[in-house]
Design a protein around this motif. Structure first.
Motif, mmCIF file in Angstrom:
data_model
loop_
_atom_site.group_PDB
_atom_site.id
_atom_site.type_symbol
_atom_site.label_atom_id
_atom_site.label_comp_id
_atom_site.label_asym_id
_atom_site.label_seq_id
_atom_site.Cartn_x
_atom_site.Cartn_y
_atom_site.Cartn_z
ATOM 1 N N UNK A 112 0.834 -1.217 0.000
ATOM 2 C CA UNK A 112 0.000 0.000 0.000
ATOM 3 C C UNK A 112 0.865 1.262 0.000
ATOM 4 N N UNK A 113 2.025 1.209 0.631
ATOM 5 C CA UNK A 113 2.929 2.360 0.645
ATOM 6 C C UNK A 113 3.491 2.645 -0.749
ATOM 7 N N UNK A 114 3.759 1.596 -1.505
ATOM 8 C CA UNK A 114 4.232 1.777 -2.880
ATOM 9 C C UNK A 114 3.080 2.271 -3.747
ATOM 10 N N UNK A 115 1.884 1.737 -3.493
ATOM 11 C CA UNK A 115 0.698 2.107 -4.268
ATOM 12 C C UNK A 115 0.474 1.139 -5.407
ATOM 13 N N UNK A 116 -0.714 0.565 -5.471
ATOM 14 C CA UNK A 116 -1.020 -0.415 -6.527
ATOM 15 C C UNK A 116 -0.793 0.168 -7.918
ATOM 16 N N UNK A 117 -1.071 1.464 -8.079
ATOM 17 C CA UNK A 117 -0.910 2.105 -9.384
ATOM 18 C C UNK A 117 0.556 2.201 -9.806
ATOM 19 N N UNK A 118 1.475 2.044 -8.862
ATOM 20 C CA UNK A 118 2.910 2.136 -9.157
ATOM 21 C C UNK A 118 3.571 0.773 -9.359
ATOM 22 N N UNK A 119 2.796 -0.282 -9.260
ATOM 23 C CA UNK A 119 3.335 -1.637 -9.412
ATOM 24 C C UNK A 119 2.938 -2.157 -10.789
ATOM 25 N N UNK A 120 3.920 -2.489 -11.633
ATOM 26 C CA UNK A 120 3.598 -3.003 -12.972
ATOM 27 C C UNK A 120 2.742 -4.277 -12.896
ATOM 28 N N UNK A 121 1.997 -4.543 -13.952
ATOM 29 C CA UNK A 121 0.959 -5.588 -13.948
ATOM 30 C C UNK A 121 1.474 -6.998 -13.640
ATOM 31 N N UNK A 122 2.561 -7.420 -14.242
ATOM 32 C CA UNK A 122 3.061 -8.783 -14.001
ATOM 33 C C UNK A 122 3.578 -8.902 -12.574
ATOM 34 N N UNK A 123 4.287 -7.907 -12.116
ATOM 35 C CA UNK A 123 4.781 -7.907 -10.736
ATOM 36 C C UNK A 123 3.608 -7.992 -9.766
ATOM 37 N N UNK A 124 2.590 -7.197 -9.994
ATOM 38 C CA UNK A 124 1.401 -7.236 -9.143
ATOM 39 C C UNK A 124 0.728 -8.609 -9.209
ATOM 40 N N UNK A 125 0.656 -9.177 -10.400
ATOM 41 C CA UNK A 125 0.069 -10.503 -10.558
ATOM 42 C C UNK A 125 0.827 -11.568 -9.776
ATOM 43 N N UNK A 126 2.152 -11.502 -9.801
ATOM 44 C CA UNK A 126 2.972 -12.463 -9.053
ATOM 45 C C UNK A 126 2.738 -12.288 -7.555
ATOM 46 N N UNK A 127 2.676 -11.046 -7.099
ATOM 47 C CA UNK A 127 2.402 -10.781 -5.679
ATOM 48 C C UNK A 127 1.041 -11.348 -5.279
ATOM 49 N N UNK A 128 0.023 -11.056 -6.077
ATOM 50 C CA UNK A 128 -1.336 -11.517 -5.780
ATOM 51 C C UNK A 128 -1.395 -13.049 -5.784
ATOM 52 N N UNK A 129 -0.777 -13.689 -6.770
ATOM 53 C CA UNK A 129 -0.777 -15.149 -6.840
ATOM 54 C C UNK A 129 -0.137 -15.763 -5.595
ATOM 55 N N UNK A 130 1.012 -15.240 -5.190
ATOM 56 C CA UNK A 130 1.702 -15.782 -4.019
ATOM 57 C C UNK A 130 0.904 -15.560 -2.738
ATOM 58 N N UNK A 131 0.308 -14.391 -2.583
ATOM 59 C CA UNK A 131 -0.514 -14.125 -1.399
ATOM 60 C C UNK A 131 -1.745 -15.016 -1.403
ATOM 61 N N UNK A 132 -2.392 -15.137 -2.559
ATOM 62 C CA UNK A 132 -3.575 -15.990 -2.660
ATOM 63 C C UNK A 132 -3.243 -17.442 -2.293
ATOM 64 N N UNK A 133 -2.135 -17.965 -2.821
ATOM 65 C CA UNK A 133 -1.774 -19.356 -2.528
ATOM 66 C C UNK A 133 -1.280 -19.527 -1.092
ATOM 67 N N UNK A 134 -0.804 -18.457 -0.480
ATOM 68 C CA UNK A 134 -0.463 -18.536 0.946
ATOM 69 C C UNK A 134 -1.738 -18.676 1.770
ATOM 70 N N UNK A 135 -2.743 -17.891 1.417
ATOM 71 C CA UNK A 135 -4.008 -17.935 2.154
ATOM 72 C C UNK A 135 -4.867 -19.149 1.790
ATOM 73 N N UNK A 136 -4.725 -19.637 0.559
ATOM 74 C CA UNK A 136 -5.518 -20.767 0.060
ATOM 75 C C UNK A 136 -4.609 -21.759 -0.658
ATOM 76 N N UNK A 137 -3.736 -22.452 0.066
ATOM 77 C CA UNK A 137 -2.795 -23.362 -0.602
ATOM 78 C C UNK A 137 -3.533 -24.453 -1.377
#
Length: 189
Positions: free
Chosen positions: A20-45
């Motif tokens: 949130x400090x970096x800002x979603x708008x400042x994170x390129x799409x693939x990087x954001x996708x990798x972050x979201x995928x890893x967080x999602x699989x951490x919460x829902x392995x």
């Protein structure tokens, strides 16, 4: 291998705060996708860690090749996720802007599988060289290998910089190797 706890935890909250400090708008799409995928699989392995971790025994002997795809995107605990994803955030921002999104996505996909192959080859070499079959059982998860490869790539595209490793100024050209050794000695598991 079953160290992780489910749900929201300190490492996950800190990761979300940093994003949130970096800002979603400042994170390129693939990087954001990798972050979201890893967080999602951490919460829902997809499966328990013992069923996704990568080892010579599971992948080669039992022919469970899907572990090559699953292991990089699962993490042992919230701090493992936090450190890997913070590293991904910064490396991703720099490299995705440099390489553009499609090429960066390709690099992530190739590194994700290739790192697992290299890991298994190294474990097999340890079995042969040390005559110790226990190395076939070592089972790993996480994005660290991909991050290491991204760091080497980033150093290639940004030569001449100096990094601080444990407070020591080291040429970025060698810093990734020094960091790898430091991590091995600080946290050998």
């Amino acid at each position: 291998m079953e160290r992780r706890q489910r749900g929201v935890s300190a490492g996950l909250l800190l990761l979300l705060y940093q994003i949130s400090q970096v800002g979603l708008q400042n994170i390129p799409s693939v990087t954001l996708g990798v972050l979201v995928l890893n967080i999602f699989l951490f919460l829902n392995p997809l499966r328990p860690l013992s069923e996704v971790c990568l080892s010579v025994n599971e992948a080669v002997h039992r022919k469970n090749w899907q572990r090559l795809l699953l292991a990089p995107f699962h993490h042992a605990d919230d701090w493992h996720l936090y450190y890997n994803m913070i590293s991904m955030l910064w490396k991703g921002i720099m490299l995705e802007r440099k390489l553009k999104s499609i090429w960066f996505a390709y690099v992530i996909a190739v590194f994700s599988v290739l790192i697992g192959v290299v890991y298994m080859v190294l474990e097999l070499l340890l079995v042969i060289i040390l005559d110790d079959p226990s190395y076939e059982m070592n089972c790993g998860v996480g994005f660290s290998g991909v991050l290491f490869a991204l760091k080497v790539l980033n150093n290639h595209y940004n030569p001449g910089r100096v990094s601080s490793v444990l407070g020591l100024p080291i040429s970025s050209k060698y810093a990734c190797w020094v960091e790898l050794l430091a991590i091995h000695f600080i946290s050998p598991g």
